[in-house]
Write an enzyme that holds these catalytic residues in place. Structure first.
Site, PDB file in Angstrom:
ATOM      1  N   ARG A  37      28.430  34.119  38.510  1.00  0.00           N
ATOM      2  CA  ARG A  37      27.757  35.090  39.397  1.00  0.00           C
ATOM      3  C   ARG A  37      26.729  35.931  38.640  1.00  0.00           C
ATOM      4  O   ARG A  37      25.770  36.448  39.215  1.00  0.00           O
ATOM      5  CB  ARG A  37      28.805  35.978  40.081  1.00  0.00           C
ATOM      6  N   ILE A  63      23.932  40.509  47.752  1.00  0.00           N
ATOM      7  CA  ILE A  63      24.755  39.346  47.402  1.00  0.00           C
ATOM      8  C   ILE A  63      26.165  39.740  47.841  1.00  0.00           C
ATOM      9  O   ILE A  63      26.627  40.859  47.576  1.00  0.00           O
ATOM     10  CB  ILE A  63      24.678  39.009  45.885  1.00  0.00           C
ATOM     11  N   SER A  64      26.841  38.846  48.568  1.00  0.00           N
ATOM     12  CA  SER A  64      28.146  39.198  49.130  1.00  0.00           C
ATOM     13  C   SER A  64      29.193  39.399  48.034  1.00  0.00           C
ATOM     14  O   SER A  64      29.041  38.942  46.910  1.00  0.00           O
ATOM     15  CB  SER A  64      28.624  38.099  50.080  1.00  0.00           C
ATOM     16  N   GLN A  65      30.268  40.045  48.469  1.00  0.00           N
ATOM     17  CA  GLN A  65      31.413  40.315  47.596  1.00  0.00           C
ATOM     18  C   GLN A  65      32.096  38.974  47.272  1.00  0.00           C
ATOM     19  O   GLN A  65      32.307  38.168  48.180  1.00  0.00           O
ATOM     20  CB  GLN A  65      32.343  41.175  48.442  1.00  0.00           C
ATOM     21  N   PRO A  66      32.452  38.703  46.014  1.00  0.00           N
ATOM     22  CA  PRO A  66      33.046  37.410  45.658  1.00  0.00           C
ATOM     23  C   PRO A  66      34.260  37.031  46.511  1.00  0.00           C
ATOM     24  O   PRO A  66      34.387  35.884  46.921  1.00  0.00           O
ATOM     25  CB  PRO A  66      33.454  37.578  44.190  1.00  0.00           C
TER      26      PRO A  66
END
Ligand code: SAH
Length: 216
Positions: A37, A63-66
């Site tokens: 990431r 960017i979305s949360q993992p």
């Protein structure tokens, strides 16, 4: 401690974090293990790339949360021969994860700059089965339809009609629905022989799906 030890420990913590948030599917975890990431977050926020938080990227997007990437990927249940459409390329992170699970991934974004940067990253990481295009994803990608799987990473008030129509029978679409300034629901839509089955998964918060192309 060497750099390698650091990276191994960071990776272990990252994967542990995913598991503790309910990402338990082996193929999803192994795909996420393959994608760093840190390559998708630049500038001020790079130091937080391995934290389970959404982070700002260019064009006012995120960017979305993992853990959310993991839960959406897991719900999508991608098979090795699948052709997948992702709406909302953003940083390219989610598309890179999908590239390790699917035969081919098409990802579209309404911002040229995001697509250009993502294409450069996919080339650098040698991800040859991902095609990123500038397009209004609320209309889907008619030229390549139908799709086995569709993943939408921006929230619409309702599932867009063209996306429902571009899903194969037996195909699955995962998307957040609801108004952008409210809590939204992540839903899983399965196309049946006749009609669609809808399943509500969990509350989420995404940037809105905006019709038309961006100016940058
Ligand atoms: N999946 C991304 C995060 C996406 S953020 C990642 O892994 O980093 C949501 C993205 O959806 C933004 O980049 C935004 O530009 C894009 N978007 C919003 N509306 C869109 C539309 N109609 N068509 C295509 N992309 C859209």
């Amino acid at each position: 401690m060497t750099d390698e030890d650091d990276i191994a420990e960071r990776q272990m913590r990252f994967l542990f974090g995913l598991r503790s948030h309910g990402v338990t599917d082996k193929r999803t975890l192994s795909a996420m293990e393959k994608v760093d990431r840190g390559q998708f977050v630049t500038g001020t926020f790079a130091a937080r790339a391995y934290d389970d938080v959404p982070l700002p990227i260019a064009c006012g997007q995120t960017i979305s949360q993992p853990s959310v990437v993991g839960l959406m990927t897991q719900a999508l249940d991608v098979q090795p021969r699948d052709v997948v459409l992702e709406v909302g390329t953003g940083s390219g992170y989610q598309a890179a994860v999908l590239s390790h699970l699917a035969r081919r991934v098409y990802t579209v974004d309404r911002h040229r700059r995001l697509v250009r940067d993502a294409v450069a990253l996919f080339t650098r990481l040698d991800l040859r089965n991902v095609t990123a295009l500038v397009a209004d994803g609320s209309r889907g990608l008619p030229d390549q339809a139908p799709f086995d799987r569709i993943l939408v990473t921006a929230a619409a008030e309702d599932p867009p009609g063209p996306l429902l129509a571009q899903l194969k029978i037996g195909g699955i679409m995962v998307l957040p629905v609801g108004q952008s300034d409210h809590v939204q629901s992540l839903i899983k839509v399965t196309r049946l022989e006749k009609g669609y089955d809808y399943q509500e998964l969990r509350p989420v918060r995404f940037v809105p799906l905006v019709e038309g192309l961006g100016t940058d």
